[in-house]
Write a protein that holds these residues in place. Structure first.
Motif, PDB file in Angstrom:
ATOM      1  N   TYR A 583       0.865  -1.180   0.000  1.00  0.00           N
ATOM      2  CA  TYR A 583       0.000   0.000   0.000  1.00  0.00           C
ATOM      3  C   TYR A 583       0.904   1.233   0.000  1.00  0.00           C
ATOM      4  O   TYR A 583       1.606   1.511   0.966  1.00  0.00           O
ATOM      5  N   GLU A 584       0.887   1.924  -1.151  1.00  0.00           N
ATOM      6  CA  GLU A 584       1.820   3.023  -1.374  1.00  0.00           C
ATOM      7  C   GLU A 584       1.180   4.349  -0.986  1.00  0.00           C
ATOM      8  O   GLU A 584       0.023   4.621  -1.356  1.00  0.00           O
ATOM      9  N   PRO A 585       1.917   5.183  -0.263  1.00  0.00           N
ATOM     10  CA  PRO A 585       1.340   6.472   0.136  1.00  0.00           C
ATOM     11  C   PRO A 585       1.124   7.388  -1.068  1.00  0.00           C
ATOM     12  O   PRO A 585       1.995   7.509  -1.925  1.00  0.00           O
ATOM     13  N   VAL A 586      -0.037   7.998  -1.124  1.00  0.00           N
ATOM     14  CA  VAL A 586      -0.368   8.948  -2.184  1.00  0.00           C
ATOM     15  C   VAL A 586      -0.209  10.376  -1.669  1.00  0.00           C
ATOM     16  O   VAL A 586       0.361  11.237  -2.344  1.00  0.00           O
ATOM     17  N   ILE A 587      -0.710  10.639  -0.456  1.00  0.00           N
ATOM     18  CA  ILE A 587      -0.560  11.963   0.150  1.00  0.00           C
ATOM     19  C   ILE A 587      -0.719  11.838   1.655  1.00  0.00           C
ATOM     20  O   ILE A 587      -1.460  10.980   2.151  1.00  0.00           O
ATOM     21  N   ASN A 588       0.006  12.678   2.349  1.00  0.00           N
ATOM     22  CA  ASN A 588      -0.053  12.768   3.815  1.00  0.00           C
ATOM     23  C   ASN A 588      -0.144  14.241   4.162  1.00  0.00           C
ATOM     24  O   ASN A 588       0.790  15.012   3.915  1.00  0.00           O
ATOM     25  N   SER A 589      -1.270  14.659   4.718  1.00  0.00           N
ATOM     26  CA  SER A 589      -1.475  16.091   4.962  1.00  0.00           C
ATOM     27  C   SER A 589      -0.559  16.638   6.050  1.00  0.00           C
ATOM     28  O   SER A 589      -0.492  17.861   6.227  1.00  0.00           O
ATOM     29  N   GLU A 620       0.112  -1.675   9.286  1.00  0.00           N
ATOM     30  CA  GLU A 620       0.313  -1.023  10.575  1.00  0.00           C
ATOM     31  C   GLU A 620       1.000   0.316  10.348  1.00  0.00           C
ATOM     32  O   GLU A 620       2.013   0.395   9.648  1.00  0.00           O
ATOM     33  N   LEU A 621       0.433   1.365  10.944  1.00  0.00           N
ATOM     34  CA  LEU A 621       0.868   2.722  10.646  1.00  0.00           C
ATOM     35  C   LEU A 621       1.055   3.536  11.911  1.00  0.00           C
ATOM     36  O   LEU A 621       0.519   3.199  12.971  1.00  0.00           O
ATOM     37  N   THR A 622       1.782   4.630  11.767  1.00  0.00           N
ATOM     38  CA  THR A 622       1.750   5.707  12.738  1.00  0.00           C
ATOM     39  C   THR A 622       0.868   6.800  12.158  1.00  0.00           C
ATOM     40  O   THR A 622       1.106   7.277  11.041  1.00  0.00           O
ATOM     41  N   LEU A 623      -0.173   7.178  12.890  1.00  0.00           N
ATOM     42  CA  LEU A 623      -1.068   8.220  12.415  1.00  0.00           C
ATOM     43  C   LEU A 623      -0.618   9.562  12.967  1.00  0.00           C
ATOM     44  O   LEU A 623      -0.701   9.811  14.173  1.00  0.00           O
ATOM     45  N   PRO A 624      -0.133  10.459  12.109  1.00  0.00           N
ATOM     46  CA  PRO A 624       0.260  11.789  12.573  1.00  0.00           C
ATOM     47  C   PRO A 624      -0.949  12.561  13.086  1.00  0.00           C
ATOM     48  O   PRO A 624      -2.103  12.171  12.872  1.00  0.00           O
ATOM     49  N   PRO A 625      -0.736  13.689  13.730  1.00  0.00           N
ATOM     50  CA  PRO A 625      -1.858  14.464  14.295  1.00  0.00           C
ATOM     51  C   PRO A 625      -2.671  15.162  13.218  1.00  0.00           C
ATOM     52  O   PRO A 625      -2.123  15.674  12.237  1.00  0.00           O
ATOM     53  N   LEU A 626      -3.978  15.186  13.399  1.00  0.00           N
ATOM     54  CA  LEU A 626      -4.897  15.927  12.523  1.00  0.00           C
ATOM     55  C   LEU A 626      -4.541  15.725  11.055  1.00  0.00           C
ATOM     56  O   LEU A 626      -4.197  16.666  10.338  1.00  0.00           O
ATOM     57  N   THR A 627      -4.655  14.484  10.618  1.00  0.00           N
ATOM     58  CA  THR A 627      -4.086  14.119   9.327  1.00  0.00           C
ATOM     59  C   THR A 627      -5.022  13.268   8.494  1.00  0.00           C
ATOM     60  O   THR A 627      -5.744  12.418   9.011  1.00  0.00           O
ATOM     61  N   THR A 628      -4.959  13.520   7.180  1.00  0.00           N
ATOM     62  CA  THR A 628      -5.512  12.625   6.180  1.00  0.00           C
ATOM     63  C   THR A 628      -4.368  11.918   5.473  1.00  0.00           C
ATOM     64  O   THR A 628      -3.390  12.562   5.083  1.00  0.00           O
ATOM     65  N   MET A 629      -4.496  10.601   5.322  1.00  0.00           N
ATOM     66  CA  MET A 629      -3.535   9.832   4.544  1.00  0.00           C
ATOM     67  C   MET A 629      -4.286   8.988   3.517  1.00  0.00           C
ATOM     68  O   MET A 629      -5.333   8.407   3.830  1.00  0.00           O
ATOM     69  N   ILE A 630      -3.739   8.921   2.328  1.00  0.00           N
ATOM     70  CA  ILE A 630      -4.300   8.095   1.263  1.00  0.00           C
ATOM     71  C   ILE A 630      -3.229   7.107   0.816  1.00  0.00           C
ATOM     72  O   ILE A 630      -2.079   7.493   0.566  1.00  0.00           O
ATOM     73  N   PHE A 631      -3.614   5.823   0.714  1.00  0.00           N
ATOM     74  CA  PHE A 631      -2.720   4.775   0.236  1.00  0.00           C
ATOM     75  C   PHE A 631      -3.359   4.093  -0.974  1.00  0.00           C
ATOM     76  O   PHE A 631      -4.554   3.806  -0.979  1.00  0.00           O
ATOM     77  N   ARG A 632      -2.522   3.835  -1.982  1.00  0.00           N
ATOM     78  CA  ARG A 632      -2.992   3.130  -3.177  1.00  0.00           C
ATOM     79  C   ARG A 632      -2.488   1.699  -3.154  1.00  0.00           C
ATOM     80  O   ARG A 632      -1.304   1.436  -2.905  1.00  0.00           O
ATOM     81  N   TYR A 633      -3.382   0.769  -3.423  1.00  0.00           N
ATOM     82  CA  TYR A 633      -3.004  -0.648  -3.431  1.00  0.00           C
ATOM     83  C   TYR A 633      -2.194  -0.986  -4.671  1.00  0.00           C
ATOM     84  O   TYR A 633      -2.527  -0.584  -5.788  1.00  0.00           O
ATOM     85  N   LYS A 634      -1.103  -1.746  -4.447  1.00  0.00           N
ATOM     86  CA  LYS A 634      -0.280  -2.256  -5.538  1.00  0.00           C
ATOM     87  C   LYS A 634      -0.175  -3.765  -5.371  1.00  0.00           C
ATOM     88  O   LYS A 634       0.360  -4.244  -4.365  1.00  0.00           O
ATOM     89  N   ALA A 635      -0.702  -4.480  -6.346  1.00  0.00           N
ATOM     90  CA  ALA A 635      -0.715  -5.932  -6.258  1.00  0.00           C
ATOM     91  C   ALA A 635       0.692  -6.497  -6.354  1.00  0.00           C
ATOM     92  O   ALA A 635       1.571  -5.907  -7.000  1.00  0.00           O
TER      93      ALA A 635
END
Length: 650
Positions: A583-589, A620-635
């Protein structure tokens, strides 16, 4: 002085019959003023509908505003149309209709079908045409690829007169906007712009919603061809144009539609049906066929002559209900005793049918704030026929939620999740519109709690949540960089703020988020279909975390979205995912480039093959404060290769 009026008509009997039946949706080709030649002589043909008038003439600079010198003739067919040809009257001539009512009132009326009006506060119409050499052939040919129901809609809502002011605090012209606005919208990666009404209106502070010149772009910013040039340049930049359209009411200005021939021609005489208590304006008589021809032909006019890509219809709720904003005794029930305006409902359905029949690659959008059923469903199944509907409930619930201090948000978790209970009952557009930043509400950033850092982090989170939620999107100008004062048409928006890092980084985040939205099919292909959305965890109210999947038409086209609505960092936070792979990160606010802490680098994460959130895998992730994260699935590569081999064998 031009010669007297010569009898002449552009109408056929078929035209008249369609008009009287409420079915002439190109009536603008006949009514109004048209420069033509008659027997080799050049002049202007005038035609106006005024059935109760005692007489109608044309007055203007060309005849010294003499009411008696150029009378029009009433047609023989009792259509109520007065017409005639005046030799020597050319394009650019200023005019009005001199209407004498049956009781002797001497009225001076602008032309309801005029293509251009004098710049307010002047009120006369101007003879003009809409000829223009368009250069947007490629856009028009392929417009269906931009306007389809499975295409991305990230709309930038703009009031042209206050988007940007020059050094003299004057509004920019259409041609100036064709450079500055077009460049900015393209830079910000919006797919469409929506203009608050551009139609001519006498009162600038009405924002354009009190229209007198329905067929004319406001001359405050230039002429018709100048507005066409702006449309042309937007199309060249790959940007669609939506216009606000106002068939719900009109002002009572003396030169306008009100009491046009001395009677309530366009509205109802009974104030219980014809007077709007909120806006102190007149309500169209949707049961009068000639009024239906006027309104629907007006809608098609903008799509036809100005290449507009969509219409957002204002105040639909006020049209649907006879008791809208009225107390008991202030309204008249329909024939069945109900509060639905059956004539308006029929009109709206016919409007949508006409638009999609003649311009199937455009879009109609309803600003409708009630639970009226089927607003964006086809008319053949009993719906109103709109393509989309504003999701007002989402807007209210979301802004109420964000207004809470994060320490209290766990008690308001349902305000975020409730929208998904009904998200697919209509084709919803998520609006953060001009209505949310006026009348004492302040700018959006004032709804965000905390210190400056938290306020901007919350704004990024708001936009991250909005852009990943099912539905199309709309954001009013200034919100994208955190405007700090309430919108004012006199001042415009404060562009100087973008020199400061918090505003500039928010602006960059919105631009990047728009680009990701446009490029990520999972975020829009099923925008209005439950196939495109799946909760990962709806119930983690204790941590104020939401997680869900968005899906595209391809089975493996999946993105996972995680929102942390508190400033507390969540370590070792598990998120269930449907597939094995990366699961590749697309954006992390929370990235530093967006004004975040920059302390939590989010890397590509390989799923672990153990169940979580009811799914066979998790990350398993670390969720930063007040954040949106998007992950794209890669087979996994091996599964991709196997799939390719199977396809080749087939």
């Amino acid at each position: 002085m031009p010669s007297t009026v010569t009898p002449h008509s552009l109408f056929t009997d078929y035209d008249i019959n369609l008009f009287r039946a409420g079915k002439n949706f190109r009536i603008y080709d006949k009514l109004g003023s048209h420069v033509i030649e008659v027997d080799g002589k050049r002049g202007t043909y005038f035609a106006v509908w005024a059935p109760s008038a005692k007489s109608v003439g044309v007055i203007g600079d060309f005849n010294g505003w003499n009411r008696s010198s150029h009378p029009l003739q009433a047609r023989w067919d009792s259509s109520g149309i007065y017409e005639g040809f005046i030799e020597g009257v050319e394009s650019g001539t200023v005019y009005k209709y001199a209407v004498e009512s049956q009781n002797g009132d001497q009225l001076e009326k602008g032309d309801p079908y005029a293509r251009l009006w004098e710049t307010p506060p002047k009120t006369a119409s101007i003879v003009w045409d809409t000829y223009y050499e368009w250069e947007d052939g490629d856009w028009m040919k392929n417009r269906y690829q931009h306007n389809g129901i499975d295409r991305p809609y990230s709309v930038y809502e703009v009031h042209l007169g206050s988007w940007k002011k020059n050094e003299k605090n004057e509004s920019l012209s259409y041609r100036e906007l064709a450079t500055d606005l077009v460049d900015y919208v393209k830079k910000m990666n919006y797919t469409h712009v929506e203009f608050l009404p551009v139609m001519e209106h006498p009162y600038f502070p009405s924002w354009g919603y009190q229209i007198t010149g329905y067929f004319a772009p406001s001359s405050r910013f230039g002429g018709p061809q100048d507005f066409m040039y702006l449309v042309d340049k937007l199309h060249a930049a790959g940007i669609g144009i939506i216009l606000d359209w106002v068939p719900s009411h009109f002002p009572n200005d003396a030169h306008g539609l009100a009491q046009f021939d001395g009677t309530h021609l366009y509205d109802h005489a009974d104030p219980r049906k014809g007077f709007h208590p909120d806006w102190k304006s007149a309500i169209f008589n949707y049961g009068r066929n000639e009024v239906r021809s006027f309104l629907i032909s007006n809608a098609l006019f903008w799509l036809d002559r100005y290449h507009i890509d969509g219409l957002r219809v204002d105040a639909v709720a006020s049209m649907l209900y006879l008791d809208y904003s009225r107390k008991a005794g202030e309204w008249i029930p329909n024939q069945y005793g109900g509060n639905e305006n059956l004539e308006a409902i029929d009109f709206i359905r016919e409007f949508n049918e006409a638009v999609y029949r003649d311009f199937p690659d455009t879009m109609t959008i309803a600003e409708e704030s009630t639970a009226f059923s089927g607003v964006s469903r086809p008319t053949y199944v009993g719906g109103l026929g709109f393509g989309q509907k504003w999701m007002m409930g989402w807007m209210h619930d979301t802004l109420n939620y964000f207004n809470n201090d994060p320490v209290h948000r766990s008690y308001h978790h349902g305000e975020l999740t409730f929208s998904l209970v009904y998200a697919f009952s209509e084709n919803f557009m998520l609006p953060l519109s001009h209505d949310e930043v006026v009348h004492g509400k302040g700018p959006l950033i004032d709804r965000m709690p905390g210190d400056e850092w938290q306020r901007f982090a919350n704004m990024r989170l708001l936009y991250g949540y909005m852009m990943t939620h099912p539905g199309s999107k709309l954001n009013f100008m200034g919100g994208e960089f955190g405007q700090t004062t309430e919108w004012s048409i006199e001042r415009g928006i404060d562009w100087s703020l973008t020199q400061y890092k918090p505003h500039a980084t928010l602006q960059q985040f919105v631009a990047d988020l728009n680009a990701i939205y446009r490029d990520t099919t999972a975020l829009y292909e099923y925008a209005y279909d439950p196939k495109g959305f799946e909760w990962i965890d709806i119930g983690d109210h204790q941590h104020s975390v939401l997680s869900y999947l968005r899906r595209g038409k391809d089975e493996q086209d999946v993105v996972a979205i995680i929102h942390n609505f508190t400033p507390t960092v969540r370590n070792n936070y598990r998120v269930g995912v449907p597939f094995e792979g990366t699961y590749e990160p697309v954006i992390n606010s929370d990235d530093e480039q967006y004004g975040g802490t920059g302390n939590y680098t989010i890397k590509a994460t390989k799923s672990a093959p153990s169940e979580w959130n009811g799914r066979p895998n998790h990350i398993e992730l670390t969720l930063p404060p007040l954040t949106t994260m998007i992950f794209r699935y890669k087979a996994p590569a091996k599964k991709k290769a196997a799939k390719k081999q199977v396809a080749e064998k087939k």
